[in-house]
Enzyme design. Sequence first.
Site, PDB file in Angstrom:
ATOM      1  N   ASP A 109       8.987  12.753   0.863  1.00  0.00           N
ATOM      2  CA  ASP A 109       9.470  12.203   2.384  1.00  0.00           C
ATOM      3  C   ASP A 109      10.637  13.017   2.655  1.00  0.00           C
ATOM      4  O   ASP A 109      10.578  14.466   2.973  1.00  0.00           O
ATOM      5  CB  ASP A 109       9.424  10.834   2.481  1.00  0.00           C
ATOM      6  N   LYS A 137       5.677  15.181   3.364  1.00  0.00           N
ATOM      7  CA  LYS A 137       5.619  15.186   4.918  1.00  0.00           C
ATOM      8  C   LYS A 137       6.898  16.328   5.172  1.00  0.00           C
ATOM      9  O   LYS A 137       7.849  15.916   5.466  1.00  0.00           O
ATOM     10  CB  LYS A 137       6.038  13.795   5.350  1.00  0.00           C
ATOM     11  N   ASP A 165       2.351   2.392  -0.487  1.00  0.00           N
ATOM     12  CA  ASP A 165       2.417   0.909  -0.257  1.00  0.00           C
ATOM     13  C   ASP A 165       3.292   0.677   1.052  1.00  0.00           C
ATOM     14  O   ASP A 165       4.093   1.359   1.405  1.00  0.00           O
ATOM     15  CB  ASP A 165       3.142   0.188  -1.377  1.00  0.00           C
ATOM     16  N   ARG A 171      -1.700  -0.273  -2.529  1.00  0.00           N
ATOM     17  CA  ARG A 171      -1.521   0.657  -3.411  1.00  0.00           C
ATOM     18  C   ARG A 171      -3.026   1.012  -4.025  1.00  0.00           C
ATOM     19  O   ARG A 171      -3.048   2.246  -4.702  1.00  0.00           O
ATOM     20  CB  ARG A 171      -0.517   0.540  -4.552  1.00  0.00           C
TER      21      ARG A 171
HETATM   22  P1  IMP Z   1      12.036  10.277  -0.320  1.00  0.00           P
HETATM   23  O1  IMP Z   1      13.153   9.979  -1.020  1.00  0.00           O
HETATM   24  O2  IMP Z   1      12.496  10.092   1.294  1.00  0.00           O
HETATM   25  O3  IMP Z   1      11.316  11.651  -0.408  1.00  0.00           O
HETATM   26  O4  IMP Z   1      10.798   9.337  -0.584  1.00  0.00           O
HETATM   27  C1  IMP Z   1       9.941   9.000  -1.286  1.00  0.00           C
HETATM   28  C2  IMP Z   1       9.458   7.675  -1.456  1.00  0.00           C
HETATM   29  O5  IMP Z   1       9.539   7.033  -0.478  1.00  0.00           O
HETATM   30  C3  IMP Z   1       8.086   7.717  -2.063  1.00  0.00           C
HETATM   31  O6  IMP Z   1       8.284   7.628  -3.427  1.00  0.00           O
HETATM   32  C4  IMP Z   1       7.509   6.479  -1.448  1.00  0.00           C
HETATM   33  O7  IMP Z   1       7.496   5.669  -2.420  1.00  0.00           O
HETATM   34  C5  IMP Z   1       8.101   6.205  -0.203  1.00  0.00           C
HETATM   35  N1  IMP Z   1       7.446   6.811   0.846  1.00  0.00           N
HETATM   36  C6  IMP Z   1       7.645   7.888   1.622  1.00  0.00           C
HETATM   37  N2  IMP Z   1       6.769   8.159   2.739  1.00  0.00           N
HETATM   38  C7  IMP Z   1       5.961   6.776   2.529  1.00  0.00           C
HETATM   39  C8  IMP Z   1       4.827   6.509   3.301  1.00  0.00           C
HETATM   40  O8  IMP Z   1       4.269   7.029   4.350  1.00  0.00           O
HETATM   41  N3  IMP Z   1       4.317   5.442   2.915  1.00  0.00           N
HETATM   42  C9  IMP Z   1       4.838   4.709   1.680  1.00  0.00           C
HETATM   43  N4  IMP Z   1       5.589   5.159   0.941  1.00  0.00           N
HETATM   44  C10 IMP Z   1       6.458   6.306   1.399  1.00  0.00           C
END
Ligand code: IMP
Length: 189
Positions: A109, A137, A165, A171
């Site tokens: 994300d 994303k 989740d 999940r």
């Molecule tokens: P980041 O550190 O922002 O890249 O976040 C990654 C983590 O956020 C992933 O391991 C997911 O567990 C959670 N995450 C990000 N987007 C989503 C989503 O749309 N649905 C559920 N979990 C998400």
Amino acid sequence: MDRHPLVKKVLVDKVEIDSKIDSLANEVNSYYKNKKVKDNTVVIIGLLKGCIPFMASLIKKFDFQCVIDFMIVSSYGGTLTNIHEPKILHNINTDIKDADVLIVEDIIDTGITLNFMKDYLEKKGAKEVKVITLASKPNKLKTNIKPDWNGFEFGDEFLIGYGLDYQERFRNLPYIAICDTDKLNDWEW
Ligand code: IMP
Ligand code: MG
């Protein structure tokens, strides 16, 4: 079973996911095929808990020698926004000094979690750290990290299923769907 009312729209179904995992596994297999790695063994590290469905399918298609291990890194606390810096809640037991490591993650994300993980594993002495994600994303990326292999690209919506989740639920769904966030105010399980 009927669709859960929080499932707004299915974006990719089981068949599409299976075929995507096939092609990802083929690419990873060719990458490691003739690569010299320590003890002829790639160290695969899954990020719990979201990696479970993806990693379980993926590793069965790998044709190189590997070991698996897991980490839990918190960054979301089960809500829709990133609320604190990543923290290691569970660490690996595998020695990764000079090892070729492959991180398996459900979704990237902002990239904060994977950026932190990659850095951490490199500091622990890994020779190379590669990253494979089921989904990303791209519009929300806040770091320079780019997965070496990625399955699907999505927009900004909050997604559930296939490891993803909302408050630890969903999940187990065999597809990836948009979560109906309009219904989340006052939602009771
Ligand atoms: P980041 O550190 O922002 O890249 O976040 C990654 C983590 O956020 C992933 O391991 C997911 O567990 C959670 N995450 C990000 N987007 C989503 C989503 O749309 N649905 C559920 N979990 C998400
Ligand atoms: Mg996760």
